[in-house]
Scaffold this motif. Structure first.
Motif, PDB file in Angstrom:
ATOM      1  N   ALA A   1       0.974  -1.359  -0.140  1.00  0.00           N
ATOM      2  CA  ALA A   1      -0.129  -0.283  -0.356  1.00  0.00           C
ATOM      3  C   ALA A   1       1.096   0.882   0.109  1.00  0.00           C
ATOM      4  O   ALA A   1       0.364   2.311  -0.703  1.00  0.00           O
ATOM      5  CB  ALA A   1      -0.530  -0.073   1.848  1.00  0.00           C
ATOM      6  N   LEU A   2       1.806   0.948   1.119  1.00  0.00           N
ATOM      7  CA  LEU A   2       3.087   2.405   0.651  1.00  0.00           C
ATOM      8  C   LEU A   2       3.647   3.041  -0.466  1.00  0.00           C
ATOM      9  O   LEU A   2       3.719   3.794  -0.960  1.00  0.00           O
ATOM     10  CB  LEU A   2       3.648   1.908   1.590  1.00  0.00           C
ATOM     11  CG  LEU A   2       3.675   2.568   3.881  1.00  0.00           C
ATOM     12  CD1 LEU A   2       5.002   1.653   3.884  1.00  0.00           C
ATOM     13  CD2 LEU A   2       3.219   3.942   3.685  1.00  0.00           C
ATOM     14  N   SER A   3       3.848   1.794  -1.071  1.00  0.00           N
ATOM     15  CA  SER A   3       4.207   1.546  -2.687  1.00  0.00           C
ATOM     16  C   SER A   3       3.722   2.083  -3.596  1.00  0.00           C
ATOM     17  O   SER A   3       3.446   2.938  -4.233  1.00  0.00           O
ATOM     18  CB  SER A   3       5.115  -0.139  -3.079  1.00  0.00           C
ATOM     19  OG  SER A   3       5.528  -0.082  -2.300  1.00  0.00           O
ATOM     20  N   THR A   4       2.437   1.558  -3.689  1.00  0.00           N
ATOM     21  CA  THR A   4       1.305   2.107  -4.196  1.00  0.00           C
ATOM     22  C   THR A   4       0.838   3.311  -4.522  1.00  0.00           C
ATOM     23  O   THR A   4       0.906   4.974  -4.967  1.00  0.00           O
ATOM     24  CB  THR A   4      -0.390   1.243  -4.323  1.00  0.00           C
ATOM     25  OG1 THR A   4       0.027  -0.100  -4.577  1.00  0.00           O
ATOM     26  CG2 THR A   4      -1.162   1.736  -4.952  1.00  0.00           C
ATOM     27  N   LEU A   5       1.019   3.763  -2.592  1.00  0.00           N
ATOM     28  CA  LEU A   5       0.720   5.684  -2.551  1.00  0.00           C
ATOM     29  C   LEU A   5       2.282   6.650  -3.332  1.00  0.00           C
ATOM     30  O   LEU A   5       1.945   7.312  -3.315  1.00  0.00           O
ATOM     31  CB  LEU A   5       0.792   5.603  -1.080  1.00  0.00           C
ATOM     32  CG  LEU A   5       0.426   6.781  -0.794  1.00  0.00           C
ATOM     33  CD1 LEU A   5      -1.388   7.269  -0.976  1.00  0.00           C
ATOM     34  CD2 LEU A   5       0.837   6.852   1.068  1.00  0.00           C
ATOM     35  N   ALA A   6       2.829   5.925  -3.271  1.00  0.00           N
ATOM     36  CA  ALA A   6       4.332   6.936  -3.496  1.00  0.00           C
ATOM     37  C   ALA A   6       4.228   6.876  -4.968  1.00  0.00           C
ATOM     38  O   ALA A   6       4.389   8.245  -5.472  1.00  0.00           O
ATOM     39  CB  ALA A   6       5.819   6.090  -3.431  1.00  0.00           C
ATOM     40  N   ALA A   7       4.294   5.681  -5.559  1.00  0.00           N
ATOM     41  CA  ALA A   7       3.364   5.785  -7.156  1.00  0.00           C
ATOM     42  C   ALA A   7       2.307   6.702  -7.304  1.00  0.00           C
ATOM     43  O   ALA A   7       2.397   7.690  -8.491  1.00  0.00           O
ATOM     44  CB  ALA A   7       3.318   4.793  -7.751  1.00  0.00           C
TER      45      ALA A   7
END
Length: 274
Positions: A192-198
């Motif tokens: 979820a954090l990776s997706t938020l960064a993207a």
């Protein structure tokens, strides 16, 4: 989140973006303040129910936020949360999830300002792959013991793994997740954090699994093709797994595009078994 909560979260994101345009606002400090509010609301069930009660006037709930938080966190955090409680929420838990997401987004903004958002995105993905392939490490970072000593041990382990090896924002995000998983698995939280960064960069994340590393031209062609399909820039996070036997598998959110020999063999086996 249901419709009302999604609208409330979108409005809160817009207010956070407006704050981020002001260079006098420290996004790292704001992230820390919002994380503290998340912890408070997660712990105080009765409070979050009051703050999301549609029968209560919005201004009254905002005033309550000011009284409770005014001496505890910065004015920007108070203003954001005050605006959030004026909105309608489908479930009281959604308010906590939304404040937490704003905290993580504020840290992404800090990374973006510092020119390290690409690094944070890459480090989160790589750390996620390490956790996914190491059951012992995942267990050590995901223990269910909520005693203070156990939580402190897990967070210190996370810090020791990342300190000096990753951006400070990456370390803060992962440590917060380990400290307060709030019912999520470590794998899901990191994803979820990776997706938020993207998303902060206006992109979606595609996790690409292949039997061998993709070359530069292959990555470029795949990225261009996915961008055309989805109508937006796609960030490729690459993973190598010899078990796929050839071809690639692409996962974007909940959608999976299968293109491996192993997948085709599985399909043949299913048909034969049927």
């Amino acid at each position: 989140m249901m419709g009302a909560s999604r609208e409330a979260l979108e409005a809160a994101r817009e207010r956070l973006d407006a704050l981020a345009d002001n260079t006098r606002v420290d996004p790292s400090a704001l992230a820390s303040d919002l994380a503290a509010v998340t912890a408070l609301l997660d712990r105080e069930t009765a409070l979050r129910r009051v703050l999301t009660d549609p029968a209560q006037p919005g201004q009254g709930k905002a005033d309550l936020v000011g009284r409770l938080l005014g001496d505890q966190v910065g004015g920007e955090a108070v203003d954001l949360v005050s605006g959030m409680v004026r909105s309608r929420w489908s479930a009281s838990r959604d308010l906590v999830d939304a404040v937490e997401q704003l905290a993580d987004t504020a840290d992404m903004i800090a990374a973006d300002r510092g020119g390290s958002l690409d690094s944070v995105e890459d480090e989160l993905f790589r750390f996620g792959r390490i956790v996914a392939t190491s059951p012992q490490l995942r267990a050590a970072l995901s223990g269910k013991d909520t005693a203070a000593a156990a939580v402190a041990a897990r967070t210190e382990l996370a810090r020791s793994l990342l300190r000096g090896r990753a951006d400070a924002v990456t370390e803060r995000l992962v440590v917060r997740l380990v400290e307060r998983p709030r019912g999520r698995s470590l794998d899901a939280g990191i994803e979820a954090l990776s997706t938020l960064a993207a998303a902060r960069r206006g992109r979606s994340v595609a996790v690409v699994t292949s039997a061998v590393p993709l070359g530069d031209r292959q990555r470029q062609r795949l990225g261009d093709a996915l961008s055309r399909i989805y109508g937006r820039e796609i960030q490729l996070n690459l993973d190598v797994d010899p078990g796929v036997l050839g071809g690639i598998t692409v996962r974007i959110g909940d959608e999976v595009i299968h293109g491996t020999i192993a997948d085709r063999l599985d399909e043949v086996n299913r048909r034969m078994a049927g």
